[in-house]
Scaffold this active site. Sequence first.
Site, PDB file in Angstrom:
ATOM      1  N   LYS A 159     -11.893 -12.408 -15.103  1.00 44.29           N
ATOM      2  CA  LYS A 159     -12.263 -12.762 -16.484  1.00 44.29           C
ATOM      3  C   LYS A 159     -11.655 -14.089 -16.945  1.00 44.29           C
ATOM      4  O   LYS A 159     -12.344 -14.915 -17.541  1.00 44.29           O
ATOM      5  CB  LYS A 159     -11.792 -11.633 -17.409  1.00 44.29           C
ATOM      6  CG  LYS A 159     -12.264 -11.749 -18.823  1.00 44.29           C
ATOM      7  CD  LYS A 159     -13.514 -10.975 -19.019  1.00 44.29           C
ATOM      8  CE  LYS A 159     -14.111 -11.150 -20.365  1.00 44.29           C
ATOM      9  NZ  LYS A 159     -15.331 -10.345 -20.489  1.00 44.29           N
ATOM     10  N   HIS A 197       7.868  -8.086  -3.544  1.00 45.16           N
ATOM     11  CA  HIS A 197       6.552  -8.452  -4.084  1.00 45.16           C
ATOM     12  C   HIS A 197       6.614  -9.825  -4.766  1.00 45.16           C
ATOM     13  O   HIS A 197       7.097  -9.927  -5.881  1.00 45.16           O
ATOM     14  CB  HIS A 197       6.088  -7.396  -5.096  1.00 45.16           C
ATOM     15  CG  HIS A 197       5.689  -6.115  -4.442  1.00 45.16           C
ATOM     16  ND1 HIS A 197       4.428  -5.897  -3.950  1.00 45.16           N
ATOM     17  CD2 HIS A 197       6.397  -4.999  -4.169  1.00 45.16           C
ATOM     18  CE1 HIS A 197       4.360  -4.699  -3.412  1.00 45.16           C
ATOM     19  NE2 HIS A 197       5.540  -4.125  -3.523  1.00 45.16           N
ATOM     20  N   CYS A 215       5.356  -6.224   1.688  1.00 46.64           N
ATOM     21  CA  CYS A 215       5.779  -4.821   1.584  1.00 46.64           C
ATOM     22  C   CYS A 215       5.134  -3.997   2.711  1.00 46.64           C
ATOM     23  O   CYS A 215       5.470  -4.185   3.874  1.00 46.64           O
ATOM     24  CB  CYS A 215       5.452  -4.295   0.192  1.00 46.64           C
ATOM     25  SG  CYS A 215       6.357  -2.804  -0.189  1.00 46.64           S
ATOM     26  N   TYR A 216       4.180  -3.122   2.396  1.00 43.13           N
ATOM     27  CA  TYR A 216       3.521  -2.363   3.472  1.00 43.13           C
ATOM     28  C   TYR A 216       2.910  -3.330   4.491  1.00 43.13           C
ATOM     29  O   TYR A 216       2.940  -3.077   5.700  1.00 43.13           O
ATOM     30  CB  TYR A 216       2.444  -1.447   2.891  1.00 43.13           C
ATOM     31  CG  TYR A 216       1.695  -0.649   3.955  1.00 43.13           C
ATOM     32  CD1 TYR A 216       2.283   0.444   4.561  1.00 43.13           C
ATOM     33  CD2 TYR A 216       0.407  -1.023   4.354  1.00 43.13           C
ATOM     34  CE1 TYR A 216       1.611   1.162   5.554  1.00 43.13           C
ATOM     35  CE2 TYR A 216      -0.272  -0.321   5.335  1.00 43.13           C
ATOM     36  CZ  TYR A 216       0.329   0.782   5.930  1.00 43.13           C
ATOM     37  OH  TYR A 216      -0.327   1.475   6.909  1.00 43.13           O
ATOM     38  N   GLY A 244       0.833  -1.192   0.000  1.00 44.01           N
ATOM     39  CA  GLY A 244       0.000   0.000   0.000  1.00 44.01           C
ATOM     40  C   GLY A 244       0.867   1.240   0.000  1.00 44.01           C
ATOM     41  O   GLY A 244       2.067   1.163   0.297  1.00 44.01           O
ATOM     42  N   SER A 267     -25.856 -11.484 -24.592  1.00 46.14           N
ATOM     43  CA  SER A 267     -25.379 -10.492 -25.545  1.00 46.14           C
ATOM     44  C   SER A 267     -24.433 -11.110 -26.563  1.00 46.14           C
ATOM     45  O   SER A 267     -24.049 -10.480 -27.528  1.00 46.14           O
ATOM     46  CB  SER A 267     -24.623  -9.404 -24.788  1.00 46.14           C
ATOM     47  OG  SER A 267     -23.443  -9.965 -24.240  1.00 46.14           O
ATOM     48  N   GLY A 268     -24.027 -12.344 -26.310  1.00 47.35           N
ATOM     49  CA  GLY A 268     -22.970 -12.922 -27.136  1.00 47.35           C
ATOM     50  C   GLY A 268     -21.640 -12.818 -26.432  1.00 47.35           C
ATOM     51  O   GLY A 268     -20.664 -13.432 -26.823  1.00 47.35           O
ATOM     52  N   GLY A 269     -21.588 -12.013 -25.367  1.00 47.83           N
ATOM     53  CA  GLY A 269     -20.356 -11.859 -24.598  1.00 47.83           C
ATOM     54  C   GLY A 269     -20.112 -13.075 -23.718  1.00 47.83           C
ATOM     55  O   GLY A 269     -21.020 -13.864 -23.450  1.00 47.83           O
ATOM     56  N   VAL A 270     -18.873 -13.197 -23.276  1.00 46.65           N
ATOM     57  CA  VAL A 270     -18.469 -14.356 -22.495  1.00 46.65           C
ATOM     58  C   VAL A 270     -19.220 -14.417 -21.162  1.00 46.65           C
ATOM     59  O   VAL A 270     -19.694 -15.477 -20.753  1.00 46.65           O
ATOM     60  CB  VAL A 270     -16.949 -14.274 -22.177  1.00 46.65           C
ATOM     61  CG1 VAL A 270     -16.490 -15.500 -21.402  1.00 46.65           C
ATOM     62  CG2 VAL A 270     -16.152 -14.079 -23.434  1.00 46.65           C
ATOM     63  N   ASP A 271     -19.337 -13.272 -20.516  1.00 44.46           N
ATOM     64  CA  ASP A 271     -19.834 -13.288 -19.142  1.00 44.46           C
ATOM     65  C   ASP A 271     -21.299 -13.702 -19.062  1.00 44.46           C
ATOM     66  O   ASP A 271     -21.665 -14.545 -18.246  1.00 44.46           O
ATOM     67  CB  ASP A 271     -19.624 -11.915 -18.498  1.00 44.46           C
ATOM     68  CG  ASP A 271     -18.214 -11.420 -18.737  1.00 44.46           C
ATOM     69  OD1 ASP A 271     -17.301 -12.247 -18.651  1.00 44.46           O
ATOM     70  OD2 ASP A 271     -18.028 -10.233 -19.047  1.00 44.46           O
ATOM     71  N   SER A 272     -22.127 -13.118 -19.909  1.00 43.69           N
ATOM     72  CA  SER A 272     -23.539 -13.508 -19.847  1.00 43.69           C
ATOM     73  C   SER A 272     -23.705 -14.946 -20.322  1.00 43.69           C
ATOM     74  O   SER A 272     -24.548 -15.684 -19.806  1.00 43.69           O
ATOM     75  CB  SER A 272     -24.415 -12.558 -20.669  1.00 43.69           C
ATOM     76  OG  SER A 272     -24.064 -12.581 -22.021  1.00 43.69           O
ATOM     77  N   ALA A 273     -22.874 -15.352 -21.274  1.00 36.73           N
ATOM     78  CA  ALA A 273     -22.974 -16.727 -21.775  1.00 36.73           C
ATOM     79  C   ALA A 273     -22.669 -17.723 -20.657  1.00 36.73           C
ATOM     80  O   ALA A 273     -23.404 -18.693 -20.456  1.00 36.73           O
ATOM     81  CB  ALA A 273     -22.001 -16.928 -22.944  1.00 36.73           C
ATOM     82  N   GLU A 282       4.123 -11.394  -5.933  1.00 35.05           N
ATOM     83  CA  GLU A 282       3.025 -11.549  -6.901  1.00 35.05           C
ATOM     84  C   GLU A 282       3.370 -11.057  -8.300  1.00 35.05           C
ATOM     85  O   GLU A 282       2.655 -11.362  -9.242  1.00 35.05           O
ATOM     86  CB  GLU A 282       1.767 -10.815  -6.376  1.00 35.05           C
ATOM     87  CG  GLU A 282       1.838  -9.292  -6.352  1.00 35.05           C
ATOM     88  CD  GLU A 282       2.544  -8.717  -5.110  1.00 35.05           C
ATOM     89  OE1 GLU A 282       3.292  -9.465  -4.456  1.00 35.05           O
ATOM     90  OE2 GLU A 282       2.373  -7.529  -4.824  1.00 35.05           O
TER      91      GLU A 282
END
Length: 558
Positions: free
Chosen positions: A414, A214, A127-128, A100, A268-274, A216
């Site tokens: 995602k 870090h 770190c922080y 942070g 919508s054809g998008g990944v998320d709604s599918a 990550e």
Amino acid sequence: MGTEATSPQSTSRRVATSDDLEVSAYLEIAREKGGQQPLAQQPASTAAEAVVVVDFGSQYSRLIARRVRELRVYCEIVPHDATWEQVAHLQPKGVVLSGGPASVYEEGAPLAPPWVYGRSLPVLGICYGMQVLAHQLGGAVMPGTRREYGHAELHQDAAGSPLFAGLPTSLPVWMSHGDRIERLPPGFRSLAYTDNSPVAVMANDQGIIGLQFHPEVAHTPAGKAILANFLFHICGCQGTWTPKNFVEEATERIRQQVGSGRVICALSGGVDSAVAATLVHRAVADQLTCILVNNGLMRRQEPERVVNTFRRNMKMNLVYVNAEERFLARLKGVTDPEEKRKVVGEEFIRVFEEEAVKLGKVDFLAQGTLYPDVIESRAPENRAAAKIKTHHNVGGLPTRMVLSLVEPLRYLFKDEVREVGLALGLPAEMVQRQPFPGPGLAIRIVGDVTREKLEVLRSCDWIVMDEIKTADLYRQLWQSFAVLTDTRSVGVMGDYRTYGYVVAIRAVTSEDAMTADWARLPYEVLAKVSNRIVNEVPQVNRVVYDITSKPPGTIEWE
Ligand code: XMP
């Protein structure tokens, strides 16, 4: 002085991480205003094992969560002042304190809540987060004489710590701090040092560990192994959080939430709604009805593809609404990008609502909200940033329907949604699809949107897609598309002078759309795209390539 470089992202505006935001746009307003309260609290994950990341405002907090999840341990990010009541349902097996920008000795610096120390949990302070540990557990943190930023060589003081199991005694690590540990807290010993940090890693016998570097980030090559050692050797996690297990858990949760209720979902054809719809369908089958609103702003063959996949292949109830005319009529003469978004959003919700009302009694609305949207809507500063493009501020809200939300992807990033989509058997082509904005091609046509321009843009977009896929670049790019500018230029074809549209090609690489770089597409690919567009789309006689990164540009032109 802060201990961590501030992120260039912190000044950028909120972006859509989910590509299906139209419905939530309205409902989020309801949530923020406290509206009609149709929004039942989502059941949290019931993953068998979990780790909590306490967020002190680092640009890397999400990255920590992603790394932990890549190791198949479920993980949630919570604000630094989260209470035990807020995290108890996760039954955490360990805690990570993020980095942070603050300094622990400053007045009002954020510290870890008491439960972090009071429940005998293993803790990894980064770190922080390490300085917080030192400060709260009786050590001393001081401003360093010089900041340490970038690569450093880490040397272990003594071999044998489970944190470094399987790793060499010296490692390259990535540092980003100004403060340092001056005195270890009682019961702690130093495990490793760098040239600039006499205590770069500290630990006690209770599994409380501080890392000055870090783990990550990709610049710490052994970082993932160190996180794995913390999770598996120190927290005792098993790594059971797989897409397959997620599907099982999510299915069960949806069944519990929905009971015998009816669910609608906008596809919508998008990944998320599918993926969201497929999960809900897996859980409650015909209690789900999907609605696909063709707003006339989709890409070539997109509506047909969605209908085929969901109606024919997945055997879902799907209502297809061709609302092309309505959207075009409403968009007539609209040139302002924000106005376009507003019009498309409003019209969408109107059509959607009409169709939903026709279905009779409906209890739930399923949608593909993703974790980054959840995290961002928690942070007030990000909410303010949202105003730059009003993805989430597009008009009124449905007043007739009172629906509870089913958001099965609410805790996923995602790339995890894509994995879940594959585990559910959705076609790879759909799951790997690049994001496409809710307002569709309307925000890729500079100036007013007409049927003719949409057809021109669809043809160009088709060629871009085709060539990018042929060159095997589609999955390496975050997005690649064509923009129809409102500029016309003179050209010559054969013996004729032409006066046609200028089309811009936009191709970007990005991790999460917060920042993006223009893709260094091979010249041959650009040449092919340009050549084909000018030859195959008669209205276009010039193609340019957009070489602007984000920031300062945005990915979309409008
Ligand atoms: P920008 O242009 O803001 O885009 O850099 C970031 C990401 O968000 C998508 N985008 C939108 N998605 N409604 C959406 O659902 C919108 O109004 C919208 N505007 C941009 C864009 O495609 C990119 O992935």
